[in-house]
Design an enzyme around this catalytic site. Structure first.
Site, PDB file in Angstrom:
ATOM      1  CG  ASP A  32      39.373  56.187  51.688  1.00  0.00           C
ATOM      2  OD1 ASP A  32      39.263  57.217  50.999  1.00  0.00           O
ATOM      3  OD2 ASP A  32      40.130  55.227  51.371  1.00  0.00           O
ATOM      4  CB  ILE A  33      38.435  51.027  50.345  1.00  0.00           C
ATOM      5  CG1 ILE A  33      38.310  49.518  50.369  1.00  0.00           C
ATOM      6  CG2 ILE A  33      39.496  51.489  49.359  1.00  0.00           C
ATOM      7  CD1 ILE A  33      37.739  48.932  49.090  1.00  0.00           C
ATOM      8  CG  ASN A  89      42.844  65.186  47.190  1.00  0.00           C
ATOM      9  OD1 ASN A  89      43.385  66.106  47.802  1.00  0.00           O
ATOM     10  ND2 ASN A  89      42.806  63.948  47.663  1.00  0.00           N
ATOM     11  N   GLY A  95      45.841  65.503  43.216  1.00  0.00           N
ATOM     12  CA  GLY A  95      45.890  64.148  43.759  1.00  0.00           C
ATOM     13  C   GLY A  95      44.587  63.389  43.638  1.00  0.00           C
ATOM     14  CD  GLN A  96      38.960  64.426  41.287  1.00  0.00           C
ATOM     15  OE1 GLN A  96      39.282  65.506  40.814  1.00  0.00           O
ATOM     16  NE2 GLN A  96      37.703  64.018  41.325  1.00  0.00           N
ATOM     17  CG  HIS A 102      35.933  62.112  46.670  1.00  0.00           C
ATOM     18  ND1 HIS A 102      36.151  61.997  45.316  1.00  0.00           N
ATOM     19  CD2 HIS A 102      37.151  61.959  47.243  1.00  0.00           C
ATOM     20  CE1 HIS A 102      37.439  61.772  45.087  1.00  0.00           C
ATOM     21  NE2 HIS A 102      38.073  61.757  46.252  1.00  0.00           N
ATOM     22  CG  HIS A 104      39.543  62.692  51.127  1.00  0.00           C
ATOM     23  ND1 HIS A 104      39.949  61.376  51.099  1.00  0.00           N
ATOM     24  CD2 HIS A 104      39.630  63.134  49.847  1.00  0.00           C
ATOM     25  CE1 HIS A 104      40.284  61.038  49.854  1.00  0.00           C
ATOM     26  NE2 HIS A 104      40.096  62.084  49.080  1.00  0.00           N
TER      27      HIS A 104
HETATM   28  P1  AMP Z   1      41.055  60.917  45.765  1.00  0.00           P
HETATM   29  O1  AMP Z   1      42.477  60.439  45.624  1.00  0.00           O
HETATM   30  O2  AMP Z   1      40.900  62.251  46.442  1.00  0.00           O
HETATM   31  O3  AMP Z   1      40.325  60.846  44.439  1.00  0.00           O
HETATM   32  O4  AMP Z   1      40.363  59.918  46.752  1.00  0.00           O
HETATM   33  C1  AMP Z   1      39.781  58.710  46.355  1.00  0.00           C
HETATM   34  C2  AMP Z   1      39.620  57.888  47.598  1.00  0.00           C
HETATM   35  O5  AMP Z   1      38.675  56.885  47.333  1.00  0.00           O
HETATM   36  C3  AMP Z   1      40.889  57.204  48.088  1.00  0.00           C
HETATM   37  O6  AMP Z   1      41.179  57.610  49.427  1.00  0.00           O
HETATM   38  C4  AMP Z   1      40.543  55.715  48.004  1.00  0.00           C
HETATM   39  O7  AMP Z   1      41.112  54.957  49.043  1.00  0.00           O
HETATM   40  C5  AMP Z   1      39.031  55.747  48.065  1.00  0.00           C
HETATM   41  N1  AMP Z   1      38.344  54.622  47.460  1.00  0.00           N
HETATM   42  C6  AMP Z   1      38.558  54.097  46.234  1.00  0.00           C
HETATM   43  N2  AMP Z   1      37.711  53.073  46.000  1.00  0.00           N
HETATM   44  C7  AMP Z   1      36.932  52.966  47.106  1.00  0.00           C
HETATM   45  C8  AMP Z   1      35.870  52.105  47.487  1.00  0.00           C
HETATM   46  N3  AMP Z   1      35.420  51.117  46.683  1.00  0.00           N
HETATM   47  N4  AMP Z   1      35.312  52.268  48.714  1.00  0.00           N
HETATM   48  C9  AMP Z   1      35.766  53.226  49.541  1.00  0.00           C
HETATM   49  N5  AMP Z   1      36.743  54.087  49.230  1.00  0.00           N
HETATM   50  C10 AMP Z   1      37.332  53.955  48.035  1.00  0.00           C
END
Ligand code: AMP
Ligand code: ZN
Length: 116
Positions: A32-33, A89, A95-96, A102, A104
């Site tokens: 995760d970024i 999520n 919280g998506q 995906h 986590h």
């Molecule tokens: P969610 O809030 O469950 O939809 O999670 C989305 C996740 O994607 C968050 O934890 C972000 O930090 C992560 N995210 C968004 N863009 C990127 C990216 N380019 N590379 C890696 N993780 C990302």
């Protein structure tokens, strides 16, 4: 968000970079970024599905595979014995923020329950 401008589809197509930790025919996993724990990996199917709410019976094996892949990554990164958290999520109250299904995978610290 459609498949064409989905950020996770772009990661799958290598159009934007990510730190990959695992990939196979069904899924890919990357860091995760904005990590919320020492281990914070996202496991995503190659197939674009907006959320768990779009999944159906035909996705049963894929969904199981995402979870088992998370368990394997946790073992490989040595977080399995202490424990870890897997989270999906779904939609706004869930919280998506990225609308490509995906999982986590979080580890390396204590997680309270229920989450906030
Ligand atoms: P969610 O809030 O469950 O939809 O999670 C989305 C996740 O994607 C968050 O934890 C972000 O930090 C992560 N995210 C968004 N863009 C990127 C990216 N380019 N590379 C890696 N993780 C990302
Ligand atoms: Zn996508």
């Amino acid at each position: 968000m459609s498949e064409e401008n989905c950020i996770f589809c772009k990661i799958i197509k290598r159009e934007i970079p990510a730190e990959l930790v695992y990939e196979d025919d069904i899924c890919i996993a990357f860091n995760d970024i904005q990590p919320q724990a020492p281990m914070h990996v996202l496991i995503i199917p190659r197939e674009h599905l907006r959320s768990l709410d779009e999944a159906s019976e035909k996705h049963t094996a894929m969904l199981g595979h995402l979870l088992l892949t998370g368990a394997e990554i946790a073992r490989r990164q040595d977080f399995a014995e202490n424990g870890y958290r897997t989270v999906i999520n779904t939609n706004s109250d869930g919280g998506q923020t990225v609308f490509h299904l995906h999982v986590h995978l979080l580890g390396g610290r204590l997680f309270i329950f229920p989450p906030g």
